[in-house]
Design an enzyme around this catalytic site. Sequence first.
Site, PDB file in Angstrom:
ATOM      1  N   LYS A 140       0.819  -1.224   0.000  1.00 23.82           N
ATOM      2  CA  LYS A 140       0.000   0.000   0.000  1.00 23.82           C
ATOM      3  C   LYS A 140       0.851   1.272   0.000  1.00 23.82           C
ATOM      4  O   LYS A 140       0.478   2.272  -0.615  1.00 23.82           O
ATOM      5  CB  LYS A 140      -0.948   0.018   1.198  1.00 23.82           C
ATOM      6  CG  LYS A 140      -1.776  -1.233   1.387  1.00 23.82           C
ATOM      7  CD  LYS A 140      -2.640  -1.571   0.200  1.00 23.82           C
ATOM      8  CE  LYS A 140      -2.822  -3.071   0.078  1.00 23.82           C
ATOM      9  NZ  LYS A 140      -2.925  -3.592  -1.268  1.00 23.82           N
TER      10      LYS A 140
ATOM     11  N   GLU B 233      -3.666   7.830   8.141  1.00 25.42           N
ATOM     12  CA  GLU B 233      -4.480   8.656   7.240  1.00 25.42           C
ATOM     13  C   GLU B 233      -5.596   9.319   8.031  1.00 25.42           C
ATOM     14  O   GLU B 233      -6.027   8.781   9.056  1.00 25.42           O
ATOM     15  CB  GLU B 233      -5.144   7.780   6.161  1.00 25.42           C
ATOM     16  CG  GLU B 233      -4.238   7.361   5.040  1.00 25.42           C
ATOM     17  CD  GLU B 233      -4.961   6.522   3.990  1.00 25.42           C
ATOM     18  OE1 GLU B 233      -6.158   6.219   4.175  1.00 25.42           O
ATOM     19  OE2 GLU B 233      -4.306   6.174   3.004  1.00 25.42           O
TER      20      GLU B 233
ATOM     21  N   HIS C 148     -16.147  -6.071   4.777  1.00 28.10           N
ATOM     22  CA  HIS C 148     -15.217  -6.062   3.646  1.00 28.10           C
ATOM     23  C   HIS C 148     -15.515  -7.130   2.603  1.00 28.10           C
ATOM     24  O   HIS C 148     -14.709  -7.390   1.722  1.00 28.10           O
ATOM     25  CB  HIS C 148     -13.766  -6.144   4.122  1.00 28.10           C
ATOM     26  CG  HIS C 148     -13.433  -5.055   5.107  1.00 28.10           C
ATOM     27  ND1 HIS C 148     -13.365  -3.738   4.752  1.00 28.10           N
ATOM     28  CD2 HIS C 148     -13.216  -5.095   6.436  1.00 28.10           C
ATOM     29  CE1 HIS C 148     -13.095  -2.996   5.806  1.00 28.10           C
ATOM     30  NE2 HIS C 148     -13.013  -3.794   6.853  1.00 28.10           N
TER      31      HIS C 148
ATOM     32  N   ARG D 248      -5.674  -7.487 -10.887  1.00 28.38           N
ATOM     33  CA  ARG D 248      -6.302  -8.725 -11.364  1.00 28.38           C
ATOM     34  C   ARG D 248      -7.658  -8.400 -11.976  1.00 28.38           C
ATOM     35  O   ARG D 248      -8.139  -7.278 -11.868  1.00 28.38           O
ATOM     36  CB  ARG D 248      -6.525  -9.667 -10.180  1.00 28.38           C
ATOM     37  CG  ARG D 248      -7.415  -9.029  -9.117  1.00 28.38           C
ATOM     38  CD  ARG D 248      -7.954  -9.971  -8.077  1.00 28.38           C
ATOM     39  NE  ARG D 248      -8.999  -9.329  -7.295  1.00 28.38           N
ATOM     40  CZ  ARG D 248      -8.801  -8.555  -6.231  1.00 28.38           C
ATOM     41  NH1 ARG D 248      -7.579  -8.301  -5.799  1.00 28.38           N
ATOM     42  NH2 ARG D 248      -9.827  -8.012  -5.598  1.00 28.38           N
TER      43      ARG D 248
HETATM   44  C1  MV4 Z   1     -10.345   4.066   4.774  1.00 27.48           C
HETATM   45  C2  MV4 Z   1     -11.603   4.369   5.322  1.00 27.48           C
HETATM   46  C3  MV4 Z   1     -11.778   5.629   5.838  1.00 27.48           C
HETATM   47  N1  MV4 Z   1     -10.765   6.523   5.836  1.00 27.48           N
HETATM   48  N2  MV4 Z   1      -9.370   4.996   4.776  1.00 27.48           N
HETATM   49  C4  MV4 Z   1     -11.177  -0.572   4.055  1.00 27.48           C
HETATM   50  C5  MV4 Z   1     -10.520  -1.510   3.111  1.00 27.48           C
HETATM   51  C6  MV4 Z   1      -9.251  -0.877   2.717  1.00 27.48           C
HETATM   52  N3  MV4 Z   1      -8.949  -1.161   1.354  1.00 27.48           N
HETATM   53  C7  MV4 Z   1      -9.457   0.571   2.955  1.00 27.48           C
HETATM   54  N4  MV4 Z   1     -10.629   0.706   3.762  1.00 27.48           N
HETATM   55  C8  MV4 Z   1     -11.021   1.893   4.260  1.00 27.48           C
HETATM   56  N5  MV4 Z   1     -10.084   2.871   4.252  1.00 27.48           N
HETATM   57  C9  MV4 Z   1      -9.597   6.190   5.312  1.00 27.48           C
HETATM   58  N6  MV4 Z   1      -8.592   7.095   5.324  1.00 27.48           N
HETATM   59  C10 MV4 Z   1     -12.603   3.399   5.294  1.00 27.48           C
HETATM   60  C11 MV4 Z   1     -12.309   2.148   4.775  1.00 27.48           C
HETATM   61  C12 MV4 Z   1     -13.397   1.214   4.787  1.00 27.48           C
HETATM   62  C13 MV4 Z   1     -13.941   0.701   3.607  1.00 27.48           C
HETATM   63  C14 MV4 Z   1     -13.438   1.034   2.355  1.00 27.48           C
HETATM   64  C15 MV4 Z   1     -13.974   0.511   1.204  1.00 27.48           C
HETATM   65  C16 MV4 Z   1     -15.055  -0.362   1.290  1.00 27.48           C
HETATM   66  C17 MV4 Z   1     -15.561  -0.704   2.489  1.00 27.48           C
HETATM   67  C18 MV4 Z   1     -15.014  -0.195   3.670  1.00 27.48           C
HETATM   68  C19 MV4 Z   1     -15.551  -0.550   4.892  1.00 27.48           C
HETATM   69  C20 MV4 Z   1     -15.011  -0.054   6.031  1.00 27.48           C
HETATM   70  C21 MV4 Z   1     -13.936   0.821   5.979  1.00 27.48           C
END
Ligand code: MV4
Length: 524
Positions: free
Chosen positions: A139, A223, A258, A315
Site C-alpha cells: 500500500k 491517514e 469487507h 487482477r
Molecule cells: C479508509 C476508510 C476511511 N478513511 N481509509 C477498508 C478496506 C481498505 N482497502 C481501505 N478501507 C477503508 N479505508 C480512510 N482514510 C474506510 C475504509 C473502509 C472501507 C473502504 C472501502 C469499502 C468498504 C469499507 C468498509 C469499512 C472501511
Amino acid sequence: MGLNCFIANNKFIIFTARNFSISIMKKILVANRGEIALRVMKSAREMGIATVAVFSEADRNSPHVRYADEAVCIGPAASKESYLRGDKIVEVAKLLGVDGIHPGYGFLSENAAFAKLVEQNGITFIGPTPEAIEVMGNKLAAKEAAKKFDTPMVPGSEGAITDVVLAKQLSDGIGYPVLIKAAAGGGGKGMRVVERSEDLEEQMQRAQSEALSAFGDGSVFIEKYVGSPKHIEVQVLGDNYGNIVYLFERECSVQRRHQKVVEEAPSSCLTPEKRKAIGEAAVRVAQSCAYIGAGTVEFLVDEQLNFYFLEMNTRLQVEHPVTEMITGVDLVKEQIKVARGEKLSFTQQDLEIRGHAVEIRVYAEDPMNNFLPDIGKLQQYKKPEGPGIRVDDGFEEGMDIPIYYDPMLAKLIAYGKDRTEAIARMIRAIHDYKIVGVKNTLAFCEFVLKHEDFVSGKFDTNFVAKHFKPEYLKQSNEDEMEIAALLAGYLSDKPSAKKASSAKPKQAEEGRSIWAKKRGTYRD
Ligand code: MV4
C-alpha cells in the site's frame, strides 16, 4: 524483447522490457476453479483457444473440469496443496504445451513470484508484469507511485511511520479521528481508528504488532479517517504500447465486513465531470506502474464527492461483469489480446456507458445466523433467465458445496436501460432463482435492493451495518408464507388469469461507439 518509452504528464516513463511481438496463443491454462475458471474458458473458446483446467481432489466433478478441453488433478482439496501450488501448475502447463496462464482472481492472481515463474518458463502470464503486481501489492509503495502522478490522496503520513512522537504530531495536525493502516494489509485487515490523541500510542503499538504477526511486516501508516465513504473503483485496461483507458466505475459500497454484497455500474452519485476526473485519475495510477492488462483502481469518495486513491487491484475482479454489461467489452478477451501483444482495439473516445448493471453475490451463507458458511448438497438448483439476466456460476444441481474454498455460489447480474429497470429485473430474477439444500444470501440481497436508501442511492460503506437486522428476513419469510397462503386460498376459488409481460430488449443503436464495433457478448 525491447524497451518502450512514452511521455505522460510531463514525466518520462520507461517500460520494463516485455515481448512486443505478437505471440501465438493456442492453449490457455486457467489456474483457478469455479465460476471464474468457467468465465475465462468461455472467452478463450470463443477466440478459438484450447483450454486446460487444473483441479483439486474436491473438484473432480466440477463444471470447470468438464468444460475444459483437458484437465489435470494437481493435488488434495486444501488450496495450499492444489490451487496455490504455482510450481505444479507451471509443470502441468509445460507438459501440455500451454502458451498462456490465466490466474483468475484470488489464489495466485496477485502473486508476483508466480507471474515471474510463469514468464521464466517461457509461458505468457495473462496479467500485469511482476513489477506492477509488487508495487501495487504494498500500500505504501502504491501510494508513493501514484502520488508522483498527481493522484488525490487522503491527508496522512508520507510512508511508514515508526516514531510515536512524530505520529502524534502528525495526527494532531491532521485532526481526529485518524486511521492506522498496515502497509502489507488490504481488504480492511489491520486497520485501527483512533479517536483521540491520548489513544494514539497504544493503538499504534497494537497495529504494528498485529501487522507483524499477520503479514510479517510491521510497517504502518496514518491517514485521516473518512467517516462515511463510498467505495468506488475504476476499471482500467492497458496494452504493451503505453495505451491505457478507463472503462468507467463500479459502485461497491454495499459490503459486509469487507465482503462485497451488491455492485453496480455506473455509480448513481457521479456527475459526468466527476466520472471523467476519477477515470483519468485511475489511468494515471495505472501509468505510475506502467500497467498492462485489466486492473482496478479503488477510491474512497466522501460526502462532498472528493475522491481519494486507496489501492490498485492487479487482477480481474469478481464484479467485472457489470462493467462488461455497460460497455459491451469482454474484459477476458481483452486481457488475452493484450497478453498476446495486440494493441487495444479501441480508444477512450470509443467507450461509452449504455444502460445500468447490478450484480449480487450469492453466498452459501446463512444471513439469519451471522452469515455462517453453509455446506451440503445443492438438492435443487434452477437459474433465473430472461431479458437482461446473466448468471456466472460454477455449480450444478446435485453437487456438494465443498468447505475448502470461498462460499460464493454464483453471481447474478441484471442489466437494464436504466437503474430502475436493472433493479426491477434483479428482484424478479431473485424470485425466479431456486436454490434448495444450501442456505444462501438471496433474501438478504433482496432486502438490500428494496431498501429505500439503496433505491434512492443514499448509501455508503456503513449501509449493511446500519440497516440490516436478521429479524427482517424472518419477517419477510413470514410475510411471504402468509401471502402464499392467502394466494393459495384465492387461487383455489378462482383460476388464475396471470398475464405474462414480454418486454423486448432494445436493439443496440448504430453509432461511432464501441457498441457499433463490438457486440456485447452477454447483453440479453
Ligand atoms: C479508509 C476508510 C476511511 N478513511 N481509509 C477498508 C478496506 C481498505 N482497502 C481501505 N478501507 C477503508 N479505508 C480512510 N482514510 C474506510 C475504509 C473502509 C472501507 C473502504 C472501502 C469499502 C468498504 C469499507 C468498509 C469499512 C472501511
